[in-house]
Design an enzyme around this catalytic site. Structure first.
Site, PDB file in Angstrom:
ATOM      1  N   ASP A   1      47.178  38.410  36.561  1.00  0.00           N
ATOM      2  CA  ASP A   1      47.201  39.872  36.366  1.00  0.00           C
ATOM      3  C   ASP A   1      48.438  40.358  35.595  1.00  0.00           C
ATOM      4  OD1 ASP A   1      44.809  40.733  37.562  1.00  0.00           O
ATOM      5  OD2 ASP A   1      45.675  40.661  39.553  1.00  0.00           O
TER       6      ASP A   1
ATOM      7  N   GLU B   1      41.903  37.181  43.897  1.00  0.00           N
ATOM      8  CA  GLU B   1      41.256  38.500  44.035  1.00  0.00           C
ATOM      9  C   GLU B   1      39.850  38.426  43.422  1.00  0.00           C
ATOM     10  OE1 GLU B   1      43.625  41.895  42.918  1.00  0.00           O
ATOM     11  OE2 GLU B   1      42.209  43.278  43.861  1.00  0.00           O
TER      12      GLU B   1
ATOM     13  N   HIS C   1      50.507  39.693  42.121  1.00  0.00           N
ATOM     14  CA  HIS C   1      50.719  40.754  43.065  1.00  0.00           C
ATOM     15  C   HIS C   1      50.084  40.477  44.416  1.00  0.00           C
ATOM     16  CE1 HIS C   1      46.687  42.953  42.715  1.00  0.00           C
ATOM     17  NE2 HIS C   1      46.571  41.902  41.956  1.00  0.00           N
TER      18      HIS C   1
ATOM     19  N   ASP D   1      37.963  39.936  41.418  1.00  0.00           N
ATOM     20  CA  ASP D   1      37.632  40.062  39.992  1.00  0.00           C
ATOM     21  C   ASP D   1      37.892  38.773  39.218  1.00  0.00           C
ATOM     22  OD1 ASP D   1      40.266  40.827  40.702  1.00  0.00           O
ATOM     23  OD2 ASP D   1      40.601  41.782  38.784  1.00  0.00           O
TER      24      ASP D   1
ATOM     25  N   TYR E   1      48.776  50.283  33.942  1.00  0.00           N
ATOM     26  CA  TYR E   1      48.487  49.140  34.806  1.00  0.00           C
ATOM     27  C   TYR E   1      49.681  48.853  35.722  1.00  0.00           C
ATOM     28  CZ  TYR E   1      46.651  44.401  35.709  1.00  0.00           C
ATOM     29  OH  TYR E   1      46.165  43.258  36.289  1.00  0.00           O
TER      30      TYR E   1
ATOM     31  N   HIS F   1      44.665  33.068  40.976  1.00  0.00           N
ATOM     32  CA  HIS F   1      44.691  34.286  41.804  1.00  0.00           C
ATOM     33  C   HIS F   1      43.306  34.464  42.406  1.00  0.00           C
ATOM     34  CE1 HIS F   1      45.325  38.320  43.083  1.00  0.00           C
ATOM     35  NE2 HIS F   1      44.958  38.962  41.997  1.00  0.00           N
TER      36      HIS F   1
ATOM     37  N   HIS G   1      43.458  40.178  32.248  1.00  0.00           N
ATOM     38  CA  HIS G   1      42.794  41.419  31.844  1.00  0.00           C
ATOM     39  C   HIS G   1      43.341  41.841  30.482  1.00  0.00           C
ATOM     40  CE1 HIS G   1      41.049  42.298  35.785  1.00  0.00           C
ATOM     41  NE2 HIS G   1      42.233  42.102  36.339  1.00  0.00           N
TER      42      HIS G   1
ATOM     43  N   HIS H   1      38.291  49.710  42.046  1.00  0.00           N
ATOM     44  CA  HIS H   1      38.718  49.960  43.432  1.00  0.00           C
ATOM     45  C   HIS H   1      39.605  51.202  43.562  1.00  0.00           C
ATOM     46  CE1 HIS H   1      42.496  47.876  42.590  1.00  0.00           C
ATOM     47  NE2 HIS H   1      41.988  46.676  42.655  1.00  0.00           N
TER      48      HIS H   1
HETATM   49 FE1  FEO Z   1      44.630  41.103  41.282  1.00  0.00          FE
HETATM   50 FE2  FEO Z   1      42.782  41.411  38.433  1.00  0.00          FE
HETATM   51  O1  FEO Z   1      43.086  41.077  40.252  1.00  0.00           O
END
Ligand code: FEO
Length: 417
Positions: free
Chosen positions: A164, A80, A145, A82, A196, A78, A229, A24
């Site tokens: 994250d 989001e 986040h 991904d 990051y 979370h 991640h 993104h």
């Molecule tokens: Fe906030 Fe890895 O997504």
């Protein structure tokens, strides 16, 4: 890949995205991974999912351990895309599972999926899920986040699944910090952590400090941190916690980064005497041209340095578009405790440098004014003005830096890898 046991009965069942280079808008030269975890206890429990393109990978990893129909609980830390966008594929395989999620997470999930036929358990900080021999304690981390964010702590294994937070965009065959550092280097991993943090977590330093203090107060014993991640921290989880504390405290190197763009090389020419002036004061300096540098790398350079000088030509009485874009992006990340200044060239009317200072003010950054502006081509006198401003700016940077972390003056402890 296949499932990897990270603790007795707890497996990484995620996917590695070797190819992604634009996440993104955030440049990811080393790819990334989408980590999720399967707890093989009396109640089989899945923590998080993966990006939808990789749903088959995680399902196959789960199948290598258990029939997915046996999953009784799905924890969503979370929402989001991904991490949650393969949830419908997973739930199709275990339709009777209960989803453990925060209230905000549930409300947001309703915007992504038809959730009417799924079972939910809304959780708050301190709520627990006993899976048989293991106890998962939930810890809400709103705005770290996203509003819905939380972490899951497995007490018996002293394992924090941190979504994250503490992650890195790295695709690697290594799953753990010790494996990765033996293959590459400690600095390569630290570099990825800072990259990051600068691009995703920079705005949330105050919240991070408060959350780290809360974790300490709760007395959670942690000997492994498993983010969603990148690499899992098992050799020294205290190291990543300390790195986050340092970053949340706005630690920076005693350095000036010159960030600029140029139309016909006049603003670019100014960077040379500015750089020489900064160096003459004994301060490290780096020069970054915006159109040659991905935005996320420019952001990281600014964040690692105590001060920035922004160079912009004036175009149609305002900042050059690439500089305006950069400052807009930076403003959203809300940098703190950084000194700023501006310079640039103009033809028949100025405005770009003035506008850059207005943005510094909006960001609440301390600025050294009025900067330097030249008409058309820099003359020798202009070079001298740039040199003098660079020197003055560097001297102010030294003083400014002492207010925050004087102990690392002269670059003794470098943020850079
Ligand atoms: Fe906030 Fe890895 O997504």
């Amino acid at each position: 890949m296949r499932a990897v046991e990270i603790k007795p009965g707890i497996y990484w069942v995620g996917a590695i995205d070797w190819a992604v280079r634009d996440f993104h808008g955030y440049i990811t030269p080393h790819g990334t991974s989408y980590n999720n975890y399967l707890i093989m206890d009396k109640q089989v429990t899945l923590v998080d999912t993966v990006k939808h393109d990789f749903s088959e990978y995680t399902i196959e990893n789960i199948r290598s351990l258990v029939d997915p129909a046996k999953i009784e609980n799905v924890v969503i830390n979370h929402i989001e895309n991904d991490h949650v966008s393969s949830l419908d594929r997973i739930m199709a395989l275990c339709p009777n599972a209960t989803i453990y999620i925060t209230d905000r997470g549930k409300k947001a999930l309703d915007r992504f999926f038809d959730t009417s036929h799924w079972k939910f358990q809304i959780v708050k900080t301190g709520h627990t899920l006993n899976t048989g021999t293991k106890t998962i304690t939930f810890l809400e981390t709103p705005m770290l986040h996203w509003p819905d964010s939380m972490m899951s702590y497995v007490k018996e294994d002293r394992l924090l699944i941190s979504q994250d937070a503490f992650g890195q965009h790295l695709a690697s065959a290594a799953r753990f910090d010790d494996e990765y550092c033996d293959q590459y280097s400690v600095t390569a991993l630290e570099h990825a952590v800072r990259d990051y943090y600068a691009n995703i977590l920079m705005p949330f330093g105050t919240l991070i400090k408060a959350k780290l203090a809360e974790v300490k107060k709760l007395g959670l014993e942690i000997d492994m941190i498993a983010p969603d991640h990148g690499i899992i921290w098992r050799r020294d989880p205290g190291k990543i916690l300390q790195m986050y504390l340092d970053m949340a405290n706005d630690k920076a190197d005693l350095r000036v980064v010159i960030i600029y763009d140029t139309m016909w090389h006049s603003t670019e020419h100014m960077t040379i005497p500015l750089m020489q002036g900064i160096k003459s004061a004994g301060v490290d300096v780096e020069v970054v041209k915006l159109r040659s540098t991905p935005m996320s790398i420019a952001i990281k350079r600014v964040w690692e340095s105590r001060a920035m000088l922004v160079g912009t030509p004036t175009l149609n009485n305002i900042m050059f578009p690439s500089v305006a874009e950069f400052l807009t992006h930076l403003r959203g990340l809300r940098p703190k405790n950084r000194l700023a200044g501006a310079f640039g060239s103009y033809g028949w009317g100025g405005g770009g440098v003035k506008e850059a200072y207005a943005v510094f003010k909006q960001m609440g950054l301390e600025a050294v004014e009025p900067g330097v502006e030249v008409v058309y081509r820099p003359s020798r006198d202009d070079d001298k003005k740039c040199y003098d401003f660079g020197k003055q700016f560097a001297e102010k940077t030294i003083e400014y830096h002492k207010k925050f972390d004087g102990s690392q003056a002269n670059g003794c402890q470098t943020m850079r890898s």
